[in-house]
Design an enzyme around this catalytic site. Structure first.
Site, PDB file in Angstrom:
ATOM      1  N   HIS A  72     -31.410  10.803   3.582  1.00  0.00           N
ATOM      2  CA  HIS A  72     -31.714  12.200   3.484  1.00  0.00           C
ATOM      3  C   HIS A  72     -29.991  12.987   2.767  1.00  0.00           C
ATOM      4  O   HIS A  72     -29.086  12.300   3.416  1.00  0.00           O
ATOM      5  CB  HIS A  72     -31.841  13.127   4.427  1.00  0.00           C
ATOM      6  CG  HIS A  72     -31.157  14.716   4.686  1.00  0.00           C
ATOM      7  ND1 HIS A  72     -32.292  15.387   4.156  1.00  0.00           N
ATOM      8  CD2 HIS A  72     -29.908  15.432   4.705  1.00  0.00           C
ATOM      9  CE1 HIS A  72     -32.178  16.658   4.274  1.00  0.00           C
ATOM     10  NE2 HIS A  72     -30.509  16.935   5.077  1.00  0.00           N
TER      11      HIS A  72
ATOM     12  N   VAL B  19     -51.595   9.184 -22.214  1.00  0.00           N
ATOM     13  CA  VAL B  19     -50.379   9.422 -21.714  1.00  0.00           C
ATOM     14  C   VAL B  19     -49.464   9.649 -23.139  1.00  0.00           C
ATOM     15  O   VAL B  19     -48.632   9.552 -22.644  1.00  0.00           O
ATOM     16  CB  VAL B  19     -50.398   7.757 -20.921  1.00  0.00           C
ATOM     17  CG1 VAL B  19     -49.328   7.296 -20.229  1.00  0.00           C
ATOM     18  CG2 VAL B  19     -51.874   7.743 -19.921  1.00  0.00           C
TER      19      VAL B  19
ATOM     20  N   GLY C  13     -50.331 -16.275 -35.572  1.00  0.00           N
ATOM     21  CA  GLY C  13     -51.215 -17.494 -34.945  1.00  0.00           C
ATOM     22  C   GLY C  13     -52.215 -17.066 -34.652  1.00  0.00           C
ATOM     23  O   GLY C  13     -52.986 -16.309 -34.126  1.00  0.00           O
TER      24      GLY C  13
ATOM     25  N   GLY D  96     -56.131  13.927 -28.134  1.00  0.00           N
ATOM     26  CA  GLY D  96     -56.128  13.145 -27.068  1.00  0.00           C
ATOM     27  C   GLY D  96     -54.794  13.951 -26.512  1.00  0.00           C
ATOM     28  O   GLY D  96     -53.947  13.209 -27.017  1.00  0.00           O
TER      29      GLY D  96
ATOM     30  N   ASP E 145     -52.781  -6.658 -22.695  1.00  0.00           N
ATOM     31  CA  ASP E 145     -53.768  -5.904 -23.440  1.00  0.00           C
ATOM     32  C   ASP E 145     -54.647  -6.357 -23.954  1.00  0.00           C
ATOM     33  O   ASP E 145     -56.197  -5.349 -23.559  1.00  0.00           O
ATOM     34  CB  ASP E 145     -53.085  -4.713 -24.579  1.00  0.00           C
ATOM     35  CG  ASP E 145     -52.063  -3.539 -23.437  1.00  0.00           C
ATOM     36  OD1 ASP E 145     -51.692  -3.926 -22.902  1.00  0.00           O
ATOM     37  OD2 ASP E 145     -51.529  -2.864 -24.682  1.00  0.00           O
TER      38      ASP E 145
ATOM     39  N   VAL F  64     -55.927   8.293 -29.092  1.00  0.00           N
ATOM     40  CA  VAL F  64     -56.981   8.553 -29.135  1.00  0.00           C
ATOM     41  C   VAL F  64     -57.826   7.324 -28.547  1.00  0.00           C
ATOM     42  O   VAL F  64     -58.434   6.760 -27.915  1.00  0.00           O
ATOM     43  CB  VAL F  64     -58.173   8.467 -29.746  1.00  0.00           C
ATOM     44  CG1 VAL F  64     -58.327  10.440 -30.878  1.00  0.00           C
ATOM     45  CG2 VAL F  64     -58.374   7.969 -31.225  1.00  0.00           C
TER      46      VAL F  64
HETATM   47  P1  FAD Z   1     -47.989  -6.384 -26.898  1.00  0.00           P
HETATM   48  O1  FAD Z   1     -47.058  -5.482 -26.688  1.00  0.00           O
HETATM   49  O2  FAD Z   1     -49.403  -5.480 -28.044  1.00  0.00           O
HETATM   50  O3  FAD Z   1     -47.867  -7.793 -27.776  1.00  0.00           O
HETATM   51  C1  FAD Z   1     -48.592  -7.926 -28.301  1.00  0.00           C
HETATM   52  C2  FAD Z   1     -47.511  -8.869 -29.723  1.00  0.00           C
HETATM   53  O4  FAD Z   1     -48.410 -10.071 -30.240  1.00  0.00           O
HETATM   54  C3  FAD Z   1     -47.424  -8.059 -30.474  1.00  0.00           C
HETATM   55  O5  FAD Z   1     -45.677  -8.245 -30.853  1.00  0.00           O
HETATM   56  C4  FAD Z   1     -47.823  -8.890 -31.795  1.00  0.00           C
HETATM   57  O6  FAD Z   1     -47.866  -8.884 -33.287  1.00  0.00           O
HETATM   58  C5  FAD Z   1     -48.347 -10.121 -31.406  1.00  0.00           C
HETATM   59  N1  FAD Z   1     -49.841 -10.444 -31.766  1.00  0.00           N
HETATM   60  C6  FAD Z   1     -50.529  -9.838 -32.175  1.00  0.00           C
HETATM   61  N2  FAD Z   1     -51.804 -11.337 -32.000  1.00  0.00           N
HETATM   62  C7  FAD Z   1     -50.525 -12.217 -32.757  1.00  0.00           C
HETATM   63  C8  FAD Z   1     -51.273 -13.067 -33.312  1.00  0.00           C
HETATM   64  N3  FAD Z   1     -52.492 -13.399 -33.625  1.00  0.00           N
HETATM   65  N4  FAD Z   1     -50.287 -13.836 -34.065  1.00  0.00           N
HETATM   66  C9  FAD Z   1     -49.128 -14.068 -33.679  1.00  0.00           C
HETATM   67  N5  FAD Z   1     -48.631 -12.342 -32.430  1.00  0.00           N
HETATM   68  C10 FAD Z   1     -49.619 -11.886 -32.710  1.00  0.00           C
HETATM   69  N6  FAD Z   1     -46.905   0.690 -21.255  1.00  0.00           N
HETATM   70  C11 FAD Z   1     -46.206   1.061 -20.099  1.00  0.00           C
HETATM   71  O7  FAD Z   1     -46.811  -0.026 -19.105  1.00  0.00           O
HETATM   72  N7  FAD Z   1     -45.666   2.011 -19.818  1.00  0.00           N
HETATM   73  C12 FAD Z   1     -45.262   2.397 -20.333  1.00  0.00           C
HETATM   74  O8  FAD Z   1     -44.276   3.415 -20.411  1.00  0.00           O
HETATM   75  C13 FAD Z   1     -46.030   2.735 -21.919  1.00  0.00           C
HETATM   76  N8  FAD Z   1     -45.473   3.234 -22.956  1.00  0.00           N
HETATM   77  C14 FAD Z   1     -46.035   3.357 -23.844  1.00  0.00           C
HETATM   78  C15 FAD Z   1     -46.010   4.504 -25.084  1.00  0.00           C
HETATM   79  C16 FAD Z   1     -46.355   3.891 -26.145  1.00  0.00           C
HETATM   80  C17 FAD Z   1     -45.735   5.124 -27.185  1.00  0.00           C
HETATM   81  C18 FAD Z   1     -47.251   2.774 -26.406  1.00  0.00           C
HETATM   82  C19 FAD Z   1     -47.826   2.682 -28.000  1.00  0.00           C
HETATM   83  C20 FAD Z   1     -48.013   1.788 -25.335  1.00  0.00           C
HETATM   84  C21 FAD Z   1     -47.132   2.188 -24.293  1.00  0.00           C
HETATM   85  N9  FAD Z   1     -47.367   1.096 -22.910  1.00  0.00           N
HETATM   86  C22 FAD Z   1     -46.723   1.265 -21.664  1.00  0.00           C
HETATM   87  C23 FAD Z   1     -48.376   0.162 -23.111  1.00  0.00           C
HETATM   88  C24 FAD Z   1     -47.588  -0.620 -23.350  1.00  0.00           C
HETATM   89  O9  FAD Z   1     -46.604  -1.008 -24.584  1.00  0.00           O
HETATM   90  C25 FAD Z   1     -48.474  -1.869 -23.607  1.00  0.00           C
HETATM   91  O10 FAD Z   1     -49.634  -2.056 -22.661  1.00  0.00           O
HETATM   92  C26 FAD Z   1     -48.060  -3.242 -23.153  1.00  0.00           C
HETATM   93  O11 FAD Z   1     -46.973  -3.830 -25.098  1.00  0.00           O
HETATM   94  C27 FAD Z   1     -49.067  -4.196 -23.949  1.00  0.00           C
HETATM   95  O12 FAD Z   1     -48.445  -6.002 -23.595  1.00  0.00           O
HETATM   96  P2  FAD Z   1     -49.321  -6.968 -24.799  1.00  0.00           P
HETATM   97  O13 FAD Z   1     -48.151  -8.160 -23.863  1.00  0.00           O
HETATM   98  O14 FAD Z   1     -50.062  -7.392 -23.669  1.00  0.00           O
HETATM   99  O15 FAD Z   1     -49.424  -6.356 -26.208  1.00  0.00           O
HETATM  100  P1  AMP Z   2     -56.123   7.612 -23.869  1.00  0.00           P
HETATM  101  O1  AMP Z   2     -56.800   6.302 -24.114  1.00  0.00           O
HETATM  102  O2  AMP Z   2     -55.724   7.100 -22.481  1.00  0.00           O
HETATM  103  O3  AMP Z   2     -54.458   7.103 -24.906  1.00  0.00           O
HETATM  104  O4  AMP Z   2     -56.554   8.922 -24.280  1.00  0.00           O
HETATM  105  C1  AMP Z   2     -57.189   9.106 -25.530  1.00  0.00           C
HETATM  106  C2  AMP Z   2     -57.739  10.449 -25.045  1.00  0.00           C
HETATM  107  O5  AMP Z   2     -58.377  11.059 -26.438  1.00  0.00           O
HETATM  108  C3  AMP Z   2     -59.033   9.665 -25.043  1.00  0.00           C
HETATM  109  O6  AMP Z   2     -58.725  11.405 -23.605  1.00  0.00           O
HETATM  110  C4  AMP Z   2     -60.440  10.577 -25.285  1.00  0.00           C
HETATM  111  O7  AMP Z   2     -60.762  11.747 -25.248  1.00  0.00           O
HETATM  112  C5  AMP Z   2     -59.297  12.106 -26.433  1.00  0.00           C
HETATM  113  N1  AMP Z   2     -60.255  11.905 -27.658  1.00  0.00           N
HETATM  114  C6  AMP Z   2     -60.289  10.827 -28.421  1.00  0.00           C
HETATM  115  N2  AMP Z   2     -61.159  11.012 -29.334  1.00  0.00           N
HETATM  116  C7  AMP Z   2     -60.887  12.699 -29.660  1.00  0.00           C
HETATM  117  C8  AMP Z   2     -61.747  13.539 -31.078  1.00  0.00           C
HETATM  118  N3  AMP Z   2     -62.593  12.998 -31.731  1.00  0.00           N
HETATM  119  N4  AMP Z   2     -60.979  14.702 -30.189  1.00  0.00           N
HETATM  120  C9  AMP Z   2     -60.083  14.940 -29.426  1.00  0.00           C
HETATM  121  N5  AMP Z   2     -59.848  14.244 -28.621  1.00  0.00           N
HETATM  122  C10 AMP Z   2     -60.358  12.564 -28.427  1.00  0.00           C
END
Ligand code: FAD
Ligand code: AMP
Length: 475
Positions: free
Chosen positions: A452, A192, A123, A189, A320, A278
């Site tokens: 408890h 989380v 989109g 990094g 996000d 990172v």
């Molecule tokens: P997203 O989930 O990124 O969704 C956006 C969607 O929009 C995607 O499907 C993308 O394809 C679509 N999109 C983007 N641009 C367009 C476009 N122009 N047209 C059509 N579609 C589009 N958060 C937690 O709270 N708890 C957790 O345990 C957790 N674990 C995580 C583990 C990992 C490995 C990662 C990578 C993230 C984790 N997160 C966690 C973070 C969480 O996934 C994000 O904060 C969350 O998914 C954000 O939601 P969102 O809807 O903003 O975006």
């Molecule tokens: P987060 O944003 O919570 O996923 O964490 C990413 C982490 O990566 C942060 O704590 C940063 O300080 C770390 N980071 C970013 N760039 C580098 C790098 N070049 N080498 C080591 N750590 C990094």
């Protein structure tokens, strides 16, 4: 090209977008939701990063690997032994894929049930609240919305010297899909994602080295929580090197040579896979055509006010791709709030009570301010904590690591923060969230009857410890 009209068009069907779309439809608004993502099978998959390659698949692997770790490290204490335990990585990944499919398919079903029209493709917002969708078959459709909600989410940040090939240099997508346990896994990094995915492969037998540029471990968390977690991770054999800034990653044959600089100078480690975690950046590339009026900040995030409004009539942004923590539940709440604001209802997200959770072992969770933040703000406070080692239920579970800390205002006793590290604290933190949302005091929490023996008694005793009246420890 014919234009289809909607009350609300949502771009992105991740946690933020699907919440906005479903809530808008529940409120009687004609709603469309657009998503470009494809699943592992090449078919459209709704649910965003969270359901496809984030929260849910990572928790599936954390749970599988935790079972294996407990079998090999904890069950002995319960008198349980097993001969030669093995992990079938293919079966573990297959289980994860099945869960992902169930939940991404679930969003499609919820869209149908709520009469949200799904569009599968990319989109782009045009001026005048028009959205064009380039569909997977190459065709383009045009939609016009009284309101448009941008929920484009985020992508992994790539380091210029460590481009993802998803084979040797991977992000979360690759790390959730390894076909075997790497002998040596490097992680850049200690945030989380690095800690969670590093833990998965460590528990299954990989040697994991985490390189973190910052000198402090988990600087955003309460300092005592971070210290306890670091000690437990060290016991598990996670090698976390702080003040280690990575500057180079060269693939040589089947190895990655990773160069970093710390206090001792330049160093190199050699690993079989390198996970780069990172941070993430807003996925706003190509999202806005010329002249929409929607502004991006220097990091590519959509600029919004406290109500997630972009300043352009009828255009909102959530999740996000806007300011605030990159957490699924923060996006959920913004999605609901925006749908309600569009429908003329009150909609609000309290950024002060968003819980944070890191699903390592022990788990880490918090809500509100840390002691360090309160000291810096000059806010007078009192803190009370209670260790799981003194809690019957935690010891019975053979999970004595960690503690709960409650922080309250020194004069009013109002709870300002709760910080937890230990087993299942991802659930316990919500006592703090609830208490804070109701402007509760430590005394309120201390006077609430807790069953408890439960882990939640640690919250109760920590609240009592704020006024030095904990029963199960010396005050
Ligand atoms: P997203 O989930 O990124 O969704 C956006 C969607 O929009 C995607 O499907 C993308 O394809 C679509 N999109 C983007 N641009 C367009 C476009 N122009 N047209 C059509 N579609 C589009 N958060 C937690 O709270 N708890 C957790 O345990 C957790 N674990 C995580 C583990 C990992 C490995 C990662 C990578 C993230 C984790 N997160 C966690 C973070 C969480 O996934 C994000 O904060 C969350 O998914 C954000 O939601 P969102 O809807 O903003 O975006
Ligand atoms: P987060 O944003 O919570 O996923 O964490 C990413 C982490 O990566 C942060 O704590 C940063 O300080 C770390 N980071 C970013 N760039 C580098 C790098 N070049 N080498 C080591 N750590 C990094």
């Amino acid at each position: 090209m014919a234009t289809e009209n909607f009350d609300v068009i949502v771009i992105g069907a991740g946690p933020a977008g699907y919440h906005a779309a479903i809530r808008a439809a529940q409120l009687g608004l004609k709603t469309a939701c657009i998503d470009a993502a494809l699943g592992k099978d090449g078919k459209p998959a709704l649910g965003g990063t969270c359901l496809r390659v984030g929260c849910i698949p990572s928790k599936a692997l954390l749970d599988s690997s935790r079972q294996f770790w407990n079998l090999t490290h904890l069950f002995g204490e319960h008198g349980i032994s097993a001969k030669d335990p093995q992990i079938d990585v293919g079966a573990m990944i297959g289980r994860k894929d099945k869960i992902v499919k169930q939940f991404t398919g679930g969003i499609a079903m919820l869209f149908k049930a709520n009469k949200v029209t799904a569009y599968y493709g990319f989109g782009q917002l045009q001026p005048g609240n028009v959205v064009t969708v380039k569909q997977h078959d190459g065709s383009t459709v045009e939609l016009k919305g009284t309101n448009v909600v941008i929920a484009a989410g985020s992508d992994s940040i790539e380091l210029p010297f460590a481009k993802f090939d998803q084979k040797m240099i991977i992000d979360n997508v690759g790390a959730l899909d390894l076909t075997e346990v790497p002998k040596r896994l490097g992680v850049i990094g200690a945030g989380v994602i690095g800690l969670e995915l590093g833990s998965v492969w460590k528990r299954l037998g990989a040697e994991v080295t985490i390189l973190e540029a910052l000198p402090d471990f988990l600087a955003a968390a309460d300092a005592e929580v971070a210290k306890t977690a670091a000690r437990e991770f060290k016991k598990q054999g996670l090698d976390i090197r702080l003040g280690a800034k990575v500057s180079k990653a060269d693939i040589k044959k089947n190895e990655v040579h990773v160069t970093y600089t710390d206090a001792k100078g330049e160093q190199t480690i050699v690993v079989d896979k390198l996970l780069v975690s990172v941070g993430r950046r807003a996925a706003t590339k190509g999202l806005l055509a010329e002249g929409t009026g929607v502004k991006l900040d220097a990091r590519g995030m959509v600029e919004v006010d406290e109500h997630c409004h972009t300043g352009v009539d009828g255009v909102w942004a959530i999740g996000d791709c806007v300011r605030g923590p990159m957490l699924a539940h923060k996006g959920f709440e913004e999605g609901i709030a925006v749908a309600e604001l569009i429908a003329g209802l009150p909609g609000h997200v309290n950024m002060d009570t968003i819980p944070w959770v890191i699903y390592t072992e022990p788990e880490i969770a918090w809500v509100g301010k840390t002691e360090e933040q309160l000291k810096a703000d000059g806010t007078p406070y009192k803190a009370g904590s209670f260790p799981f080692a003194a809690l019957g239920r935690a010891v019975a579970m053979a999970e004595p690591a960690g503690f709960v800390k409650v922080i309250a205002h020194a004069e009013t006793d109002r709870i300002l923060g709760m910080h937890l590290v230990g087993v299942n604290v991802s659930e316990l933190v919500h006592e703090g969230v609830l208490a804070m949302e109701f402007s509760g005091s430590a005394d309120d929490l201390a006077r609430i009857c807790h069953a408890h023996p439960t882990l939640s008694e640690a919250v109760h005793d920590a609240a009592m410890a704020v006024s030095k009246r904990a029963i199960h420890k010396a005050n």
